[in-house]
Write a protein that holds these residues in place. Structure first.
Motif, PDB file in Angstrom:
ATOM      1  N   UNK A 259       0.977  -1.336   0.429  1.00 41.45           N
ATOM      2  CA  UNK A 259      -0.435  -0.315   0.211  1.00 41.45           C
ATOM      3  C   UNK A 259       0.700   0.895   0.146  1.00 41.45           C
ATOM      4  N   UNK A 260       1.991   1.337   0.888  1.00 40.39           N
ATOM      5  CA  UNK A 260       2.938   2.624   1.074  1.00 40.39           C
ATOM      6  C   UNK A 260       3.214   2.287  -1.050  1.00 40.39           C
ATOM      7  N   UNK A 261       4.214   1.739  -1.318  1.00 42.35           N
ATOM      8  CA  UNK A 261       4.529   1.228  -2.549  1.00 42.35           C
ATOM      9  C   UNK A 261       3.702   2.411  -3.651  1.00 42.35           C
ATOM     10  N   UNK A 262       2.426   2.061  -3.262  1.00 45.81           N
ATOM     11  CA  UNK A 262       1.539   2.157  -3.908  1.00 45.81           C
ATOM     12  C   UNK A 262       1.541   3.794  -4.109  1.00 45.81           C
ATOM     13  N   UNK A 263       1.283   4.009  -2.988  1.00 43.97           N
ATOM     14  CA  UNK A 263       0.820   5.429  -2.590  1.00 43.97           C
ATOM     15  C   UNK A 263       1.626   6.435  -2.811  1.00 43.97           C
ATOM     16  N   UNK A 264       3.494   5.842  -2.791  1.00 43.82           N
ATOM     17  CA  UNK A 264       4.601   6.994  -3.231  1.00 43.82           C
ATOM     18  C   UNK A 264       4.881   6.696  -4.631  1.00 43.82           C
ATOM     19  N   UNK A 265       4.314   5.671  -5.461  1.00 43.40           N
ATOM     20  CA  UNK A 265       3.977   5.850  -6.725  1.00 43.40           C
ATOM     21  C   UNK A 265       3.522   6.810  -7.042  1.00 43.40           C
ATOM     22  N   UNK A 266       1.790   7.279  -7.084  1.00 42.25           N
ATOM     23  CA  UNK A 266       1.225   8.422  -7.336  1.00 42.25           C
ATOM     24  C   UNK A 266       1.081   8.909  -7.094  1.00 42.25           C
TER      25      UNK A 266
END
Length: 300
Positions: free
Chosen positions: A83-90
């Motif tokens: 979830x953190x990786x997806x947020x950072x990617x966005x």
């Protein structure tokens, strides 16, 4: 010594079994009644609901539950990291557009955004659950991916601030006349606990009494002694920008004073949570830590 002699009408002569064969038969005769007894005395509904674990001794059941809880904890941690990786990617995609950075400037191992992922599927063949070691390896790799994304985001934020209306108030001068520890910002092994922890500033090792200077114009908002930071100074530079100077042996300014860039404000020490004399220096924007290396590098 145990000797078992088998006599049968079909055998021409009696057959004598060896020691191991005899022990095997004896154990079978002992265990089979025990298992049958457990099956009869254990309620069928318990066996159906809890499976074979219902028939195991309490200490074995506890061991199985402990192992499963460990695996569940790892799986939960993997979900949180994803979830953190997806947020950072966005976030990094939006910041890249604002900073005018092309996708080719992103880290090599930056993953493809979730919306651009190709579909996957197929029949399930030779399914095998992940072991504890497999889960640990995945967590380590995902943690490394997060470090890369955090560093990339710090570079984007620095680029945006350098080109924004805040550039004149940026704390971009060195707070002390010595070199900093280049690997001190970010994830590291904590020198006191020995655990992996995030370090939100730069460390400048120097002897006690070395002068500390304000990195930019501002107003001192805090001049106190704390358990972790030791003798701590906080300077507000406006628009949410703040610098922190920690572990000082002596503070030379008080809360409410206005300071100018390059003004002597403290002396290096080893107060608070510290292993030796050094300056712990932070830059924050709206309370969030920024990588000071990006601002010192841009200034130089």
């Amino acid at each position: 010594m145990i000797n078992i002699i088998i006599v049968s009408e079909k055998m021409a002569k009696p057959k004598t079994l060896g020691v191991f064969e005899s022990l095997g038969i004896v154990l079978a005769l002992i265990l089979v009644p025990v298992v049958l007894t457990l099956l009869f005395i254990t309620p069928q509904q318990v066996i159906k609901s809890q499976g074979v674990k219902a028939m195991l001794p309490p200490h074995l059941r506890g061991a199985m539950l402990s192992t499963q809880s460990h695996l569940d904890a790892y799986a939960k941690q993997i979900g949180e990291l994803q979830a953190r990786i997806l947020r950072l990617d966005a976030q990094n995609q939006r910041l890249s557009k604002l900073a005018g950075v092309k996708s080719s400037a992103e880290p090599i191992n930056q993953r493809t955004p979730v919306n651009d992922l190709m579909g996957q599927g197929g029949p399930l063949v030779k399914d095998s659950p992940l072991s504890e070691d497999d889960l640990k390896t995945i967590i380590e790799q995902m943690s490394a991916d997060l470090d890369v994304r955090d560093e990339f985001q710090g570079k984007l934020e620095a680029k945006l601030l350098q080109s924004s209306v805040l550039r004149e108030m940026l704390p971009n001068s060195s707070p002390v006349g010595v070199a900093y520890s280049s690997s001190s910002y970010g994830w590291r092994i904590d020198p006191l606990s020995g655990h992996r922890a995030f370090h939100e500033g730069l460390d400048f090792p120097a002897s006690v009494g070395t002068a500390v200077y304000a990195a930019a114009d501002g107003i001192v908002t805090t001049a106190v002694q704390t358990p972790d930071y030791g003798n701590l100074l906080k300077i507000d530079h406006g628009s949410g920008l703040e610098t922190r100077y920690a572990h000082n042996s002596k503070l030379l300014v008080k809360a409410g004073e206005r300071v100018t860039k390059g003004q002597k404000i403290a002396l290096i020490g080893s107060t608070g949570r510290s292993t030796g004399p050094h300056l712990h220096y932070e830059i924050r924007l709206n309370g969030n830590p920024l990588d000071p290396r990006e601002y010192l590098r841009n200034h130089s």
